[in-house]
Design a protein around this motif. Structure first.
Motif, mmCIF file in Angstrom:
data_model
loop_
_atom_site.group_PDB
_atom_site.id
_atom_site.type_symbol
_atom_site.label_atom_id
_atom_site.label_comp_id
_atom_site.label_asym_id
_atom_site.label_seq_id
_atom_site.Cartn_x
_atom_site.Cartn_y
_atom_site.Cartn_z
ATOM 1 N N ASP A 413 -58.268 68.412 17.031
ATOM 2 C CA ASP A 413 -59.237 67.517 17.656
ATOM 3 C C ASP A 413 -59.742 68.067 18.984
ATOM 4 O OD1 ASP A 413 -59.328 65.654 15.623
ATOM 5 O OD2 ASP A 413 -57.546 64.602 16.354
ATOM 6 N N LEU A 414 -59.180 69.193 19.407
ATOM 7 C CA LEU A 414 -59.739 69.965 20.514
ATOM 8 C C LEU A 414 -60.725 70.984 19.952
ATOM 9 C CD1 LEU A 414 -59.701 70.708 23.533
ATOM 10 C CD2 LEU A 414 -57.768 72.222 23.050
ATOM 11 N N TYR A 415 -60.249 71.840 19.050
ATOM 12 C CA TYR A 415 -61.063 72.792 18.299
ATOM 13 C C TYR A 415 -60.160 73.416 17.248
ATOM 14 C CZ TYR A 415 -58.977 75.554 22.045
ATOM 15 O OH TYR A 415 -58.094 76.075 22.951
ATOM 16 N N VAL A 416 -60.745 74.125 16.306
ATOM 17 C CA VAL A 416 -59.999 74.726 15.202
ATOM 18 C C VAL A 416 -59.256 75.962 15.694
ATOM 19 C CG1 VAL A 416 -60.162 75.730 12.894
ATOM 20 C CG2 VAL A 416 -61.731 73.900 13.584
ATOM 21 N N THR A 417 -57.984 76.105 15.296
ATOM 22 C CA THR A 417 -57.206 77.305 15.585
ATOM 23 C C THR A 417 -56.352 77.653 14.382
ATOM 24 O OG1 THR A 417 -55.399 75.989 16.559
ATOM 25 C CG2 THR A 417 -57.062 76.869 18.071
ATOM 26 N N THR A 418 -56.080 78.926 14.206
ATOM 27 C CA THR A 418 -55.110 79.392 13.209
ATOM 28 C C THR A 418 -54.287 80.518 13.826
ATOM 29 O OG1 THR A 418 -56.830 80.851 12.293
ATOM 30 C CG2 THR A 418 -56.407 78.788 11.133
ATOM 31 N N GLY A 419 -53.045 80.623 13.362
ATOM 32 C CA GLY A 419 -52.161 81.683 13.851
ATOM 33 C C GLY A 419 -51.603 81.429 15.231
ATOM 34 N N THR A 420 -51.468 80.156 15.642
ATOM 35 C CA THR A 420 -50.992 79.848 16.988
ATOM 36 C C THR A 420 -49.476 79.693 17.022
ATOM 37 O OG1 THR A 420 -51.238 77.472 16.689
ATOM 38 C CG2 THR A 420 -53.142 78.680 17.556
ATOM 39 N N CYS A 421 -48.930 79.768 18.219
ATOM 40 C CA CYS A 421 -47.480 79.702 18.402
ATOM 41 C C CYS A 421 -46.920 78.349 17.987
ATOM 42 C CB CYS A 421 -47.134 79.993 19.855
ATOM 43 S SG CYS A 421 -45.378 79.889 20.253
ATOM 44 N N SER A 422 -47.504 77.242 18.468
ATOM 45 C CA SER A 422 -46.900 75.938 18.208
ATOM 46 C C SER A 422 -47.041 75.532 16.748
ATOM 47 C CB SER A 422 -47.481 74.869 19.140
ATOM 48 O OG SER A 422 -48.879 74.791 19.023
ATOM 49 N N ASP A 423 -48.146 75.888 16.089
ATOM 50 C CA ASP A 423 -48.237 75.630 14.650
ATOM 51 C C ASP A 423 -47.234 76.488 13.885
ATOM 52 O OD1 ASP A 423 -50.143 73.669 14.831
ATOM 53 O OD2 ASP A 423 -51.627 74.693 13.585
ATOM 54 N N TYR A 424 -47.017 77.715 14.356
ATOM 55 C CA TYR A 424 -46.040 78.595 13.714
ATOM 56 C C TYR A 424 -44.625 78.033 13.835
ATOM 57 C CZ TYR A 424 -42.785 82.527 13.274
ATOM 58 O OH TYR A 424 -41.710 83.311 12.940
ATOM 59 N N THR A 425 -44.231 77.638 15.033
ATOM 60 C CA THR A 425 -42.848 77.196 15.213
ATOM 61 C C THR A 425 -42.594 75.866 14.518
ATOM 62 O OG1 THR A 425 -43.434 76.293 17.399
ATOM 63 C CG2 THR A 425 -42.475 78.499 17.335
ATOM 64 N N TYR A 426 -43.603 74.984 14.473
ATOM 65 C CA TYR A 426 -43.432 73.746 13.727
ATOM 66 C C TYR A 426 -43.558 73.995 12.226
ATOM 67 C CZ TYR A 426 -44.319 69.249 11.582
ATOM 68 O OH TYR A 426 -44.265 68.166 10.735
ATOM 69 N N GLY A 427 -44.617 74.685 11.815
ATOM 70 C CA GLY A 427 -44.882 74.862 10.390
ATOM 71 C C GLY A 427 -43.875 75.741 9.691
ATOM 72 N N THR A 428 -43.263 76.673 10.399
ATOM 73 C CA THR A 428 -42.322 77.616 9.803
ATOM 74 C C THR A 428 -40.891 77.119 9.875
ATOM 75 O OG1 THR A 428 -43.786 79.422 10.490
ATOM 76 C CG2 THR A 428 -41.541 80.019 9.855
ATOM 77 N N PHE A 429 -40.521 76.524 11.002
ATOM 78 C CA PHE A 429 -39.131 76.165 11.246
ATOM 79 C C PHE A 429 -38.901 74.653 11.346
ATOM 80 C CE2 PHE A 429 -39.954 80.261 13.431
ATOM 81 C CZ PHE A 429 -39.181 81.074 12.620
ATOM 82 N N GLY A 430 -39.957 73.870 11.444
ATOM 83 C CA GLY A 430 -39.779 72.446 11.678
ATOM 84 C C GLY A 430 -39.391 72.121 13.101
ATOM 85 N N SER A 431 -39.524 73.084 14.021
ATOM 86 C CA SER A 431 -39.259 72.839 15.427
ATOM 87 C C SER A 431 -40.297 71.867 15.980
ATOM 88 C CB SER A 431 -39.308 74.155 16.207
ATOM 89 O OG SER A 431 -39.161 73.947 17.588
ATOM 90 N N VAL A 432 -39.864 70.856 16.697
ATOM 91 C CA VAL A 432 -40.782 69.849 17.256
ATOM 92 C C VAL A 432 -41.506 70.503 18.432
ATOM 93 C CG1 VAL A 432 -40.959 67.558 18.298
ATOM 94 C CG2 VAL A 432 -39.288 67.991 16.473
ATOM 95 N N SER A 433 -42.724 70.952 18.186
ATOM 96 C CA SER A 433 -43.383 71.910 19.073
ATOM 97 C C SER A 433 -44.692 71.366 19.626
ATOM 98 C CB SER A 433 -43.673 73.207 18.305
ATOM 99 O OG SER A 433 -42.478 73.779 17.814
ATOM 100 N N TYR A 434 -44.959 71.723 20.883
ATOM 101 C CA TYR A 434 -46.166 71.299 21.580
ATOM 102 C C TYR A 434 -46.760 72.462 22.362
ATOM 103 C CZ TYR A 434 -44.547 66.567 20.625
ATOM 104 O OH TYR A 434 -44.128 65.426 19.991
#
Length: 630
Positions: A413-434
């Motif tokens: 909702d800010l803008y489109v991103t892919t390959g970012t750190c927080s999406d990686y740590t949440y999407g890969t490990f389930g780490s509650v990431s911000y």
């Protein structure tokens, strides 16, 4: 459930006002096209500028190759930093825009000349400097000092991958009896994925000072703290040091930060110092790829000799180089783009270091710190679909916003991103990431104006996230008292709310967050010999899998190899209680999939190692292995 409904904001005005009348590739009178082309050529030599751009949900990806500042206006329009030549790219998107700052360096000169300075009423903050941002050498010296003076609770970490310029990258590990590698939950904080975001390094290093100082005062050793003045949260911070393990990496992108921080910043000379603008360098120091070799563009010298002088065809955006959904919109395949993603996932040592931390430690929650814009962001960056843990992510995000005054919002909702750190740590490990974006409307405003204040504002948010996700409920008494004392925080965590942020509706009705519940997963049990006697052992949590890339990515692969391999020690009597990642990735579990881990047990009594496979844990689950006989 989150409901997103951004309104469209389209505006038309004449060329003279700085907005589009016709874009590249758009049909129109030949004279208008010629005038626009001439204007783009004329402005290619301009200094660094800022533009306000009106985007919608459907076309926000068009600015993915431009250099965003993260500043979002109330109507949903966003701010873009224009390097020389970027105006042409903006014109080519066809989006309405207006130039808001014609010379960024001149604006910053005025900002520094008129700086208000440090708030006189604010008490000294932990790790606060005398009034200037730390250099890379000062960050490293402070980390070494903290580790050498506090060896019982602080260790210096040397990350495994040296940078392109040959630097070692350091971090800190802070925990009571830090050398004992037991199974305490892990909390993660980093800074400076982007070179110019100097305040982003100050937050994690000040958190390190704060943990150590508070612990020293709470344990009756104020003389060992950098500040002996008691703080009401000393016991709360002591509890965090005792019950968790904190991994802190203040400067992820050391090469880029050193270059940015060392570039000419005498604001009175900006008109005559050619390199002054390079304090806004965003990426790492990767040169241009020629075949399989990366070299400096202008000199043809090997990578270590590369020094950029413009945004040029150089550098990788470290925060677009992670494997989760790598290669899609919101990142660029163009080497001279501010969001150039690299030729493949994890091509860069900076992102590989962060990957290693999360593979090696089970980082249950964490924040990657950035500037600017005063934002709290959570998954996802590539889709408007809610994350499987949206209630947890959003409610905690809103509560953090109550503490620090930042705008809470889903990343996309800010803008489109892919390959970012927080999406990686949440999407890969389930780490509650911000991702936390600090420092208002500038990447590095005057230190005294912002850094002490934003640390003071964020301290409660950092504690809340650590306690809620990492600690057992019986260890959250400080958190519960803090929530009860703040009606806004309590409202966003447990009560119904429907709020509109940047023209996006966030609706959470009938789904309160369980403040007494478990928001991690746990493996527990006891290692024993044949006689039932406890045996101390090493435990390794192993998972080998593949991460999804964005469809249509440039390497033509559907996924990328990933793993984790984390090791801890049991207690001397063989017992263990290990808070870990959920075993199934969030998106996979949401679709009904099921992934498992293997627990490897290596006893200290010389007996053979033993493996227990097929362990499945959703968020909140506890898997009791019982007695593991070795």
């Amino acid at each position: 459930m989150h409901r997103s409904s951004r309104r469209h904001f389209l505006r038309t005005s004449g060329l003279g006002a700085g907005a589009l009348a016709v874009g590249v590739g758009v049909a129109g009178p030949a004279a208008a096209v010629e005038a626009l082309t001439a204007r783009v050529a004329e402005e290619a030599g301009n200094p660094l500028q800022l533009a306000r751009v009106w985007v919608t949900r459907d076309n926000a990806h068009l600015i993915g190759e431009l250099d965003d500042t993260h500043n979002v206006f109330e109507d949903g329009s966003v701010e873009i930093l224009l390097w020389p030549g970027d105006l042409g790219r903006l014109v080519a998107t066809g989006l309405p825009y207006e130039i808001t700052v014609t010379d960024l360096l001149a604006r910053d000169a005025a900002m520094h000349a008129n700086a208000a300075g440090r708030p006189a009423s604010l008490k000294p903050q932990p790790g606060e400097t005398a009034g200037e941002y730390r250099t890379l050498a000062e960050h490293n010296a402070d980390m070494q000092m903290l580790a050498s003076e506090n060896p019982d609770i602080c260790e210096l970490i040397t990350l495994p991958f040296r940078t392109l310029q040959g630097r070692e990258v350091f971090g800190l590990e802070i925990a009571e009896d830090v050398a004992r590698k037991d199974a305490r939950p892990v909390y993660y904080n980093d800074g400076i994925h982007h070179a110019r975001e100097w305040p982003a390094a100050e937050m994690p290093i000040m958190w390190a000072f704060d943990l150590i100082d508070s612990y020293r005062r709470a344990t009756g050793e104020p003389e060992r703290a950098s500040s002996s003045e008691p703080d009401p949260n000393d016991d709360r911070m002591r509890n965090i040091v005792e019950k968790t393990r904190n991994i802190i990496i203040p400067v992820v992108n050391t090469d880029g930060f050193d270059y940015s921080r060392s570039s000419a910043i005498n604001f009175s000379l900006t008109g005559s110092v050619p390199m002054a603008g390079m304090q806004y360098w965003r990426k790492n120091m990767r040169g241009t790829r020629v075949g399989e070799q990366f070299v400096g563009v202008n000199t043809g010298t090997p990578q270590n000799g590369f020094v950029p002088t413009t945004v040029g065809a150089q550098g990788i955006d470290n925060n677009r180089n992670y494997s989760y959904r790598w290669g899609g919109n919101g990142s660029s395949a163009s080497q001279d783009s501010a969001t150039y993603r690299g030729h493949e996932p994890f091509s860069e040592p900076e992102s590989r270091n962060v990957q290693w931390v999360h593979q090696t430690y089970q980082c249950l929650a964490g924040i990657t710190h950035h500037t600017s814009g005063d934002l709290v962001l959570w998954a996802w960056g590539d889709t408007h679909d809610d994350a499987p843990d949206d209630v947890l992510l959003a409610r905690v995000g809103f509560a953090c916003g109550d503490y620090n005054g930042y705008r809470p919002t889903k990343s996309i909702d800010l803008y489109v991103t892919t390959g970012t750190c927080s999406d990686y740590t949440y999407g890969t490990f389930g780490s509650v990431s911000y991702t936390f974006e600090h420092a208002g409307s500038s990447f590095h405003p005057p230190y005294g104006d912002v850094v002490p204040s934003f640390y003071a504002a964020n301290r409660d948010a950092l504690m809340l996230m650590c306690e809620l996700v990492c600690l057992e409920d019986e260890d959250r008494s400080f958190m519960h008292a803090a929530v009860e004392a703040n009606t806004d925080v309590k409202h966003h965590l447990v009560e119904d709310f429907d709020e509109n942020i940047s023209n996006t509706d966030y609706t959470y009705i009938g789904n309160p967050l369980d403040l007494h519940g478990r928001h991690n997963s746990v493996i527990t049990g006891r290692v024993v010999d044949g006689n039932g006697n406890g045996v101390k052992a090493s435990l390794t949590n192993i998972k080998d899998f593949r991460n999804p890339l964005s469809p249509g990515n440039p390497i033509g692969e559907a996924d990328w190899p990933e793993l984790w391999n984390s090791t801890v020690e049991t207690e001397d009597d063989g017992t263990f209680f290990w808070p870990v990642y959920p075993t199934t990735r969030p998106a996979v579990e949401f679709e009904g999939g099921r992934e498992t881990i293997t627990l490897r047990v290596e006893p200290s009594n010389g007996a053979d190692a033993k493996e227990i496979g097929g362990i499945h844990l959703s968020r909140g689950d506890v898997h009791d292995c019982g007695d593991i006989v070795v």
